[in-house]
Write a protein that holds these residues in place. Structure first.
Motif, PDB file in Angstrom:
ATOM      1  N   GLU A  13       3.845   2.072  -0.944  1.00 13.62           N
ATOM      2  CA  GLU A  13       2.646   1.449  -1.633  1.00 13.62           C
ATOM      3  C   GLU A  13       1.572   1.890  -3.010  1.00 13.62           C
ATOM      4  OE1 GLU A  13       2.768   2.220   2.874  1.00 13.62           O
ATOM      5  OE2 GLU A  13       3.691   3.596   1.039  1.00 13.62           O
ATOM      6  N   GLU A  14       1.694   3.100  -2.912  1.00 12.45           N
ATOM      7  CA  GLU A  14       1.119   3.152  -4.158  1.00 12.45           C
ATOM      8  C   GLU A  14       1.584   3.191  -5.652  1.00 12.45           C
ATOM      9  OE1 GLU A  14      -2.198   4.640  -4.417  1.00 12.45           O
ATOM     10  OE2 GLU A  14      -2.219   4.684  -2.522  1.00 12.45           O
ATOM     11  N   LEU A  15       3.262   2.878  -5.789  1.00 12.13           N
ATOM     12  CA  LEU A  15       3.502   2.483  -6.561  1.00 12.13           C
ATOM     13  C   LEU A  15       3.138   0.956  -7.285  1.00 12.13           C
ATOM     14  CD1 LEU A  15       6.854   4.485  -6.309  1.00 12.13           C
ATOM     15  CD2 LEU A  15       5.276   4.539  -8.746  1.00 12.13           C
ATOM     16  N   LEU A  16       3.500   0.284  -5.842  1.00 13.18           N
ATOM     17  CA  LEU A  16       2.698  -1.449  -5.572  1.00 13.18           C
ATOM     18  C   LEU A  16       1.775  -1.517  -6.351  1.00 13.18           C
ATOM     19  CD1 LEU A  16       4.148  -4.126  -5.408  1.00 13.18           C
ATOM     20  CD2 LEU A  16       3.318  -3.478  -2.220  1.00 13.18           C
ATOM     21  N   LYS A  17       0.577  -0.159  -5.719  1.00 10.85           N
ATOM     22  CA  LYS A  17      -0.371  -1.185  -6.493  1.00 10.85           C
ATOM     23  C   LYS A  17      -0.801  -0.792  -7.474  1.00 10.85           C
ATOM     24  CE  LYS A  17      -5.375   0.971  -5.581  1.00 10.85           C
ATOM     25  NZ  LYS A  17      -6.081   1.822  -4.807  1.00 10.85           N
ATOM     26  N   ILE A  18      -0.271   0.542  -8.403  1.00 12.12           N
ATOM     27  CA  ILE A  18      -0.464   0.034 -10.203  1.00 12.12           C
ATOM     28  C   ILE A  18       1.154  -0.826 -10.527  1.00 12.12           C
ATOM     29  CG2 ILE A  18       0.864   1.586 -11.885  1.00 12.12           C
ATOM     30  CD1 ILE A  18       0.236   3.736  -9.937  1.00 12.12           C
ATOM     31  N   GLU A  19       1.629  -1.410  -9.607  1.00 20.72           N
ATOM     32  CA  GLU A  19       2.539  -2.677 -11.005  1.00 20.72           C
ATOM     33  C   GLU A  19       1.974  -3.894 -10.043  1.00 20.72           C
ATOM     34  OE1 GLU A  19       7.107  -4.497  -9.727  1.00 20.72           O
ATOM     35  OE2 GLU A  19       5.400  -4.056  -7.923  1.00 20.72           O
ATOM     36  N   ILE A  20       1.894  -4.210  -9.347  1.00 20.10           N
ATOM     37  CA  ILE A  20       0.462  -4.742  -8.788  1.00 20.10           C
ATOM     38  C   ILE A  20      -0.346  -5.674 -10.207  1.00 20.10           C
ATOM     39  CG2 ILE A  20      -1.358  -6.269  -7.532  1.00 20.10           C
ATOM     40  CD1 ILE A  20       0.085  -4.953  -5.526  1.00 20.10           C
ATOM     41  N   ALA A  21      -1.093  -4.156 -10.495  1.00 15.89           N
ATOM     42  CA  ALA A  21      -2.802  -4.145 -11.356  1.00 15.89           C
ATOM     43  C   ALA A  21      -2.085  -4.517 -12.532  1.00 15.89           C
ATOM     44  CB  ALA A  21      -3.497  -2.860 -11.701  1.00 15.89           C
ATOM     45  N   ASP A  22      -0.762  -3.432 -13.278  1.00 16.99           N
ATOM     46  CA  ASP A  22      -0.021  -3.847 -14.256  1.00 16.99           C
ATOM     47  C   ASP A  22       0.323  -5.426 -14.978  1.00 16.99           C
ATOM     48  OD1 ASP A  22      -0.389  -1.395 -14.905  1.00 16.99           O
ATOM     49  OD2 ASP A  22       1.364  -1.151 -14.300  1.00 16.99           O
ATOM     50  N   LEU A  23       1.057  -6.045 -13.194  1.00 16.24           N
ATOM     51  CA  LEU A  23       1.308  -8.265 -13.615  1.00 16.24           C
ATOM     52  C   LEU A  23       0.269  -8.647 -13.191  1.00 16.24           C
ATOM     53  CD1 LEU A  23       4.763  -7.256 -11.651  1.00 16.24           C
ATOM     54  CD2 LEU A  23       4.670  -7.284 -13.737  1.00 16.24           C
ATOM     55  N   CYS A  24      -1.100  -8.407 -12.969  1.00 18.28           N
ATOM     56  CA  CYS A  24      -1.484  -9.429 -12.589  1.00 18.28           C
ATOM     57  C   CYS A  24      -3.109  -9.057 -13.479  1.00 18.28           C
ATOM     58  CB  CYS A  24      -2.430  -9.705 -11.663  1.00 18.28           C
ATOM     59  SG  CYS A  24      -1.344  -9.758 -10.352  1.00 18.28           S
ATOM     60  N   ASP A  25      -3.549  -9.545 -14.542  1.00 20.23           N
ATOM     61  CA  ASP A  25      -4.528  -8.778 -15.567  1.00 20.23           C
ATOM     62  C   ASP A  25      -6.017  -8.950 -15.088  1.00 20.23           C
ATOM     63  OD1 ASP A  25      -2.087  -8.890 -17.301  1.00 20.23           O
ATOM     64  OD2 ASP A  25      -2.538 -10.668 -18.680  1.00 20.23           O
ATOM     65  N   GLU A  26      -5.972  -9.566 -14.574  1.00 21.47           N
ATOM     66  CA  GLU A  26      -7.232  -9.904 -14.111  1.00 21.47           C
ATOM     67  C   GLU A  26      -7.891  -8.890 -13.266  1.00 21.47           C
ATOM     68  OE1 GLU A  26      -8.642 -13.943 -13.618  1.00 21.47           O
ATOM     69  OE2 GLU A  26      -8.616 -14.227 -15.981  1.00 21.47           O
ATOM     70  N   THR A  27      -6.873  -8.314 -11.849  1.00 24.02           N
ATOM     71  CA  THR A  27      -6.359  -7.810 -10.999  1.00 24.02           C
ATOM     72  C   THR A  27      -7.716  -6.001 -11.500  1.00 24.02           C
ATOM     73  OG1 THR A  27      -5.368  -9.358  -9.467  1.00 24.02           O
ATOM     74  CG2 THR A  27      -5.792  -7.369  -8.628  1.00 24.02           C
ATOM     75  N   ASP A  28      -8.028  -5.644 -10.671  1.00 19.19           N
ATOM     76  CA  ASP A  28      -8.042  -4.367 -11.435  1.00 19.19           C
ATOM     77  C   ASP A  28      -7.916  -3.317 -10.065  1.00 19.19           C
ATOM     78  OD1 ASP A  28     -10.783  -2.326 -10.548  1.00 19.19           O
ATOM     79  OD2 ASP A  28     -10.606  -2.302 -12.585  1.00 19.19           O
ATOM     80  N   LEU A  29      -7.268  -2.334 -10.340  1.00 17.26           N
ATOM     81  CA  LEU A  29      -6.637  -1.358 -10.058  1.00 17.26           C
ATOM     82  C   LEU A  29      -7.855  -1.029  -8.526  1.00 17.26           C
ATOM     83  CD1 LEU A  29      -3.922   0.187  -9.791  1.00 17.26           C
ATOM     84  CD2 LEU A  29      -5.459   2.088 -10.963  1.00 17.26           C
ATOM     85  N   ASP A  30      -8.762  -0.439  -8.914  1.00 19.78           N
ATOM     86  CA  ASP A  30      -9.275  -0.426  -7.312  1.00 19.78           C
ATOM     87  C   ASP A  30      -9.658  -1.284  -6.119  1.00 19.78           C
ATOM     88  OD1 ASP A  30      -9.602   2.524  -8.810  1.00 19.78           O
ATOM     89  OD2 ASP A  30     -11.989   1.545 -10.013  1.00 19.78           O
ATOM     90  N   SER A  31      -9.765  -2.249  -6.870  1.00 20.89           N
ATOM     91  CA  SER A  31     -10.150  -3.268  -5.836  1.00 20.89           C
ATOM     92  C   SER A  31      -9.109  -3.874  -4.498  1.00 20.89           C
ATOM     93  CB  SER A  31     -10.158  -4.733  -6.710  1.00 20.89           C
ATOM     94  OG  SER A  31      -9.449  -5.365  -7.194  1.00 20.89           O
ATOM     95  N   ILE A  32      -8.383  -2.970  -5.133  1.00 21.34           N
ATOM     96  CA  ILE A  32      -6.271  -3.333  -4.411  1.00 21.34           C
ATOM     97  C   ILE A  32      -6.118  -2.173  -3.188  1.00 21.34           C
ATOM     98  CG2 ILE A  32      -3.898  -3.081  -4.496  1.00 21.34           C
ATOM     99  CD1 ILE A  32      -4.105  -3.763  -7.407  1.00 21.34           C
TER     100      ILE A  32
END
Length: 712
Positions: A13-32
């Motif tokens: 999950e934590e790796l996926l969270k970082i990947e989502i933030a890297d792939l989705c430009d407008e998504t802030d890591l803290d909002s996941i």
């Protein structure tokens, strides 16, 4: 913007969270927001499309259509009815609804899915539209209901099939490593796909780790060539947005900067890996070859090993794996200085056998199997040849001592099947038997005073040291467990039931004993086909069989019958309840070239004796009687207890014994007491030959069996 739920395996999950933030430009890591097995955030469909195409760690991308309270069936139906389903998909599109989770009122996933399906169908009918059809095997659009406590999310599945299924693997082999787990291993290992560090998987199997690494290094989206998506028939699908994302991804593909290597001991497996890499369009970036990991040399001066070595889930498999890990550890220390290792294994004891110090460990799940990813640096500390287990261990020393003591007897060459150890040391509660080049280690049930962890450590110690002490191939060490149980489950030596009544000839080998040969099956049954403690008993019985009509009751695999026939018996009749054992006995006769008046009968021995009494021509000079201690086989009408029933059995056997005949009576119940008064009253004289019948290799255990000669 809708909520998007991205699912993955536990531990990622934590790796996926970082990947989502890297792939989705407008998504802030803290909002996941992270929960076990999922990440959740709010974004537009562009983010959902991007993750479908680019996420290497996700299983599914779910776009939430409705979210709310659903603590009973009516609220769930109401929540589902809030979705304008005709705006989601067309009525002629086959659909499927699945459910995950439960609460106090909604306990069954099938019921949950059915309730939402009712709301979907009602929505179409209320607008006087054709009723859509559910298709479990070929749905064009899929929905998932996720229930947690009193809350439910109703989602459209943008993924279609799980995203970990890239499509390049047609045959995954016996123990497939899931693609997204392979990516998690690579990320946790610290390997950089845009760097220049060489990557090696020395036990590559179907090539998953090497292929995923090559796709990462070449910037190839993991699902670039998927034929069908879950959003293809979603009426909210934005085709131009999707096409733009695809085009941009294709333009960014480039050649990797570093070499990637994969190897395996099996050429067949390597060929499958090559086929998979070809389908994934990365064959030009990976060098595959067939080589044993223990013979492999580093392809470069330094680099990174990321691998999923084999590990056994069953006891016998584990036993064969432990020496492999021991050798792997030595091999890495000898030949892979300055390399980094990342190894995935489901059994921590196997990792301990490497005798390497891990600087990091991560928990990962490959399917339902909980695994540990251990990271090692092959620097000075790990290159020291330190050992968790002392080579001059108590067990190894005792084995060497026993072999030395038996050496004169062994060198006489009467047999190549013998016992070398029988719980001599209180800390090592095993029996160890050698059959030719094979060794059987039988683990007795540990006393309740010994913690399970301690017992397991001692077993692992033995698995490592026995092959070394006895000079055998570790692959020819077989571990079995014997448990002493009470009542109807009591373990008894002679008549352990086979796990299946099938021929296993291809798994057998032969041993010799006093001029006879016997088939041994080391793995398929608890007992291997020859009871070593009766070696001298068989000789004593055979010495009296020349010219005699012989009966062997409870014959097992016919070893007594073989010796009797080779000693010149006029006829030999062998009786056992198991067809498997009888066929084994016949094979032993063929192996020894025995022909003549020999009969094999499958029957309950007690019932067979009763029937033989009625056939007055059935009379025998010598009878070998070695019944089980206890039996409650389904083929028997009543239970059998040797202490309770031995007099009745002997008296019934007497009726088919010729005048001046003899019965060799034996059993393995340590507490057994022969009712001598009843035996003498039946007209027998009794000779206790137990002491003479104990072979030299069993001299440490004088209670291994009891044996008498009963003469008329």
């Amino acid at each position: 913007m809708p909520d998007i739920i991205v699912t993955t395996s536990t531990g990622i999950e934590e790796l996926l969270k970082i990947e989502i933030a890297d792939l989705c430009d407008e998504t802030d890591l803290d909002s996941i927001r992270v929960k076990p097995g999922q990440c959740r955030f709010s974004a537009d469909l562009r983010a959902a499309y991007t993750l479908c195409l680019h996420s290497r760690l996700a299983n599914r991308v779910l776009v939430v259509l409705a979210s709310g309270r659903a603590d009973d069936a009516e609220k769930l139906y109401s929540l589902a009815s809030s979705v304008k389903w005709p705006d989601v998909f067309a009525s002629d599109t086959p659909f499927l609804i699945t459910a995950r989770g439960a609460n106090r009122e909604l306990r069954n996933t099938q019921f949950i899915a059915q309730k939402v399906k009712d709301a979907v169908v009602d929505s179409f009918q209320e607008q006087q539209l054709p009723r859509p059809n559910v298709d479990k095997s070929n749905a064009y659009i899929k929905f998932q209901v996720r229930v947690f406590r009193e809350h439910a999310d109703i989602c459209v599945d943008f993924s279609g099939n799980s995203l970990h299924m890239r499509g390049y693997r047609l045959d995954t082999g016996d123990a497939p490593l899931k693609e997204h787990v392979a990516v998690a291993m690579l990320k946790r290992s610290g390997w950089q796909p845009n760097g220049d560090t060489p990557l090696l998987d020395p036990m590559c199997g179907s090539g998953t780790i090497a292929i995923e690494a090559a796709m990462m290094a070449a910037n190839i989206p993991p699902n670039m060539h998927r034929d069908m998506w879950g959003f293809d028939f979603y009426l909210g699908h934005k085709l131009r947005t999707w096409q733009a994302i695809e085009a941009k991804a294709e333009a960014q593909i480039s050649k990797p900067k570093m070499p990637i290597f994969g190897s395996d001991v099996s050429m067949i497996v390597v060929e499958k890996a090559i086929e998979n890499a070809t389908r994934a369009n990365v064959i030009d970036y990976i060098e595959f070859k067939q080589v044993d990991a223990l013979q492999l040399r580093p392809p470069t001066e330094s680099g990174q090993i990321v691998s999923n070595p084999p590990y056994g889930e069953r006891l016998g498999e584990f036993a064969s794996m432990l020496p492999l890990y021991d050798e792997l550890g030595e091999h890495f220390k000898t030949h892979f200085a300055n390399w980094q290792l990342a190894l995935l294994c489901s059994e921590q004891s196997l990792l301990k056998a490497l005798k390497l110090r891990a600087h990091k460990r991560y928990q990962l799940f490959n399917g339902k199997l909980e695994c540990q990813l251990a990271l090692y640096e092959m620097t000075e500390g790990n290159l020291e040849m330190f050992s968790v287990v002392d080579e001059n261990s108590e067990l190894a020393n005792r084995l060497k001592k026993n072999i030395k003591k038996l050496s004169k007897w062994i060198n006489k060459g009467h047999t190549d099947a013998y016992r070398v150890y029988d719980a001599d040391l209180p800390n090592y509660n095993f029996a160890i038997d050698r059959y030719g080049d094979w060794v059987i280690l039988q683990e007795y049930q540990a006393p309740k005073s010994i913690p399970e962890k301690v017992a397991n450590e001692r077993l692992q110690h033995a698995i490592l040291h026995v092959p070394k002490a006895l000079g055998i191939d570790p692959k020819k060490l077989v571990v079995k467990t014997r448990k002493k149980q009470a009542g109807k489950n009591q373990y008894e030596k002679n008549k352990t039931k086979p796990s299946r009544e099938v021929s296993t000839r291809h798994k057998r080998f032969t041993v010799h004993e006093y001029g006879a040969k016997f088939w041994i099956n080391p793995k398929d049954y608890l007992d291997v086909g020859l009871f070593l403690d009766h070696r001298e008993t068989r000789q004593m019985f055979a010495a009296q069989c020349a010219g005699a009509d012989v009966l062997n009751l409870f014959c097992y695999t016919g070893s007594v019958s073989v010796h009797a026939a080779l000693s010149g018996a006029r006829s030999v009749t062998s009786v056992d309840m198991s067809n498997t054992y009888l066929q084994w006995a016949k094979d032993n006769f063929v192996l020894n070239g025995i022909k003549g008046a020999n009969v094999f009968e499958q029957a309950n021995c007690i019932e067979w004796v009763a029937q033989a009494q009625q056939r007055k021509q059935c009379r025998y000079d010598r009878i070998f009687l070695d019944p089980p201690s206890f039996s409650n086989s389904k083929r028997m009408q009543d239970t059998w207890d040797v202490q309770r029933d031995h007099i009745a059995l002997i008296e019934s056997v007497k009726a088919i014994l010729k005048p001046n005949g003899k019965i060799f009576f034996s059993n393995n119940l340590r507490s057994f007491q022969l009712d001598e008064t009843a035996i003498v009253a039946s007209g027998f004289t009794i000779q206790n030959i137990t002491k003479q019948s104990i072979p030299e290799d069993f001299s440490r255990n004088q209670k291994i069996h009891h044996c008498w000669v009963l003469s008329l």
